[in-house]
Design a protein around this motif. Structure first.
Motif, PDB file in Angstrom:
ATOM      1  N   ARG A 235       0.818  -1.218   0.000  1.00 49.69           N
ATOM      2  CA  ARG A 235       0.000   0.000   0.000  1.00 49.69           C
ATOM      3  C   ARG A 235       0.851   1.268   0.000  1.00 49.69           C
ATOM      4  O   ARG A 235       0.578   2.226  -0.748  1.00 49.69           O
ATOM      5  N   ASP A 236       1.903   1.284   0.845  1.00 50.09           N
ATOM      6  CA  ASP A 236       2.658   2.517   1.070  1.00 50.09           C
ATOM      7  C   ASP A 236       3.875   2.667   0.165  1.00 50.09           C
ATOM      8  O   ASP A 236       4.387   3.786   0.022  1.00 50.09           O
ATOM      9  N   PHE A 237       4.359   1.552  -0.424  1.00 49.49           N
ATOM     10  CA  PHE A 237       5.594   1.648  -1.197  1.00 49.49           C
ATOM     11  C   PHE A 237       5.493   1.050  -2.597  1.00 49.49           C
ATOM     12  O   PHE A 237       5.819   1.709  -3.578  1.00 49.49           O
ATOM     13  N   VAL A 238       5.046  -0.201  -2.701  1.00 47.40           N
ATOM     14  CA  VAL A 238       5.121  -0.885  -3.997  1.00 47.40           C
ATOM     15  C   VAL A 238       4.259  -0.192  -5.051  1.00 47.40           C
ATOM     16  O   VAL A 238       4.745   0.195  -6.128  1.00 47.40           O
ATOM     17  N   TYR A 239       2.974  -0.025  -4.761  1.00 47.54           N
ATOM     18  CA  TYR A 239       2.090   0.580  -5.756  1.00 47.54           C
ATOM     19  C   TYR A 239       2.389   2.071  -5.968  1.00 47.54           C
ATOM     20  O   TYR A 239       2.461   2.524  -7.126  1.00 47.54           O
ATOM     21  N   PRO A 240       2.589   2.871  -4.917  1.00 46.94           N
ATOM     22  CA  PRO A 240       2.953   4.276  -5.172  1.00 46.94           C
ATOM     23  C   PRO A 240       4.249   4.414  -5.965  1.00 46.94           C
ATOM     24  O   PRO A 240       4.388   5.350  -6.762  1.00 46.94           O
ATOM     25  N   GLY A 241       5.195   3.495  -5.770  1.00 43.62           N
ATOM     26  CA  GLY A 241       6.451   3.575  -6.495  1.00 43.62           C
ATOM     27  C   GLY A 241       6.348   3.163  -7.945  1.00 43.62           C
ATOM     28  O   GLY A 241       7.243   3.458  -8.745  1.00 43.62           O
ATOM     29  N   ALA A 242       5.264   2.484  -8.293  1.00 44.88           N
ATOM     30  CA  ALA A 242       5.111   1.985  -9.663  1.00 44.88           C
ATOM     31  C   ALA A 242       4.158   2.828 -10.500  1.00 44.88           C
ATOM     32  O   ALA A 242       4.068   2.623 -11.709  1.00 44.88           O
TER      33      ALA A 242
END
Length: 301
Positions: A235-242
């Motif tokens: 929620r906080d890293f993988v999707y926002p980073g992609a």
């Protein structure tokens, strides 16, 4: 030698070279996920008690009774990838497919009990197989099978996209052009390319004996908590980073915008999850092989 024979041999040679090239290209893409799982097993073996290591070796001697000659089971590293290997025999092992994950929507409140009917999810199967492994009244081959599922699923639950999801099967439906192989999906990047870079670039090596203070800092918790950690990372890293947008503001595009900078930023996170999986695996194995009945913790919400 006739021209027909020469042309025939040339065709066979070209076909053989093409097959070899295809195998050369395909193996790394399939092997890095295996590399990550084997590394978690290596970390665990470096941190279990000597008597646990001996008990594992005794169970592995019953490999032939499992009846999977195409899927080796001669080491804990083999055990860590065995559940993925046997899935190729869907008629026999297809029922285990849902055991490898427990995805939850990243844009909704986390619920530790959702999407796990009858314990058919990764967190439920970690608990189940640890209890089977600890039960010395069961046949050794049954306990060996439980060992394989336990070590594999502990690895799975620590990968963020086995827990977090945005209507895309844990990133499987989000294509990214990152890397030397075009068309890899977001799940594959985290499961393979990123894990491989995290392991091989680590200094010192991830595979080592961690002291008591390190184990206390990176270990602990139960499978439900580990799943929550992975969900939160998704929620906080993988999707926002992609994706260059608020991932919960609406639908996401099919193609992720993962960059080299994003991969570099993700490496420490991947390294920590691999270490945590190995150290926590060691603790669960020590508990399973300890004398006396296994103490089952109360389920938390």
């Amino acid at each position: 030698m006739g021209s027909g024979t020469i042309r025939s041999r040339a065709r066979h040679l070209i076909a053989a070279l093409a097959l070899a090239l295809t195998a050369f290209i395909a193996v790394p893409a399939a092997a890095w996920g295996e590399f990550g799982h084997r590394t978690t097993a290596d970390v665990a073996l470096a941190n279990v008690k000597p008597e646990t290591r001996a008990a594992i070796a005794r169970l592995l001697s019953y490999e032939r009774q499992i009846g999977t000659p195409d899927c080796a089971l001669r080491s804990l590293q083999d055990a860590a990838v065995w559940p993925d290997c046997v899935r190729r025999e869907g008629w026999r092992w297809g029922f285990t497919a849902a055991w490898h994950y427990r995805t939850a929507p990243i844009c909704e409140p986390y619920n530790a009990r959702s999407n796990c009917s009858g314990g058919n999810c990764v967190t439920g199967q970690i608990e189940r197989n640890q209890r089977i492994l600890a039960d010395e009244s069961l046949p050794p081959n049954v306990r060996l099978e439980a060992l394989t599922f336990l070590v594999h699923f502990i690895g799975d639950v620590h990968m963020p996209l086995h827990s977090g999801d945005k209507d895309d099967r844990g990133g499987n439906d989000r294509v990214t052009e990152y890397g030397i192989v075009p068309g890899l999906n977001l799940h594959s990047i985290w499961d393979s390319t990123l894990a491989e870079r995290a392991i091989t670039s680590a200094r010192p090596s991830l595979i080592r004996r961690y002291d008591a203070a390190e184990r206390a800092e990176i270990g602990g918790g139960d499978p439900a908590e580990w799943g929550r950690e992975s969900w939160q990372l998704a929620r906080d890293f993988v999707y926002p980073g992609a994706f260059d947008q608020d991932v919960c503001a609406g639908d996401l595009p099919k193609e992720a915008a993962l960059s080299q900078e994003g991969i570099v930023a993700a490496i420490p996170i991947s390294q920590r999850r691999i270490i945590q999986a190995g150290v926590r695996m060691a603790a669960m194995l020590d508990e399973a092989f300890a004398p006396g009945p296994l103490a089952v913790p109360e389920r938390r919400e």
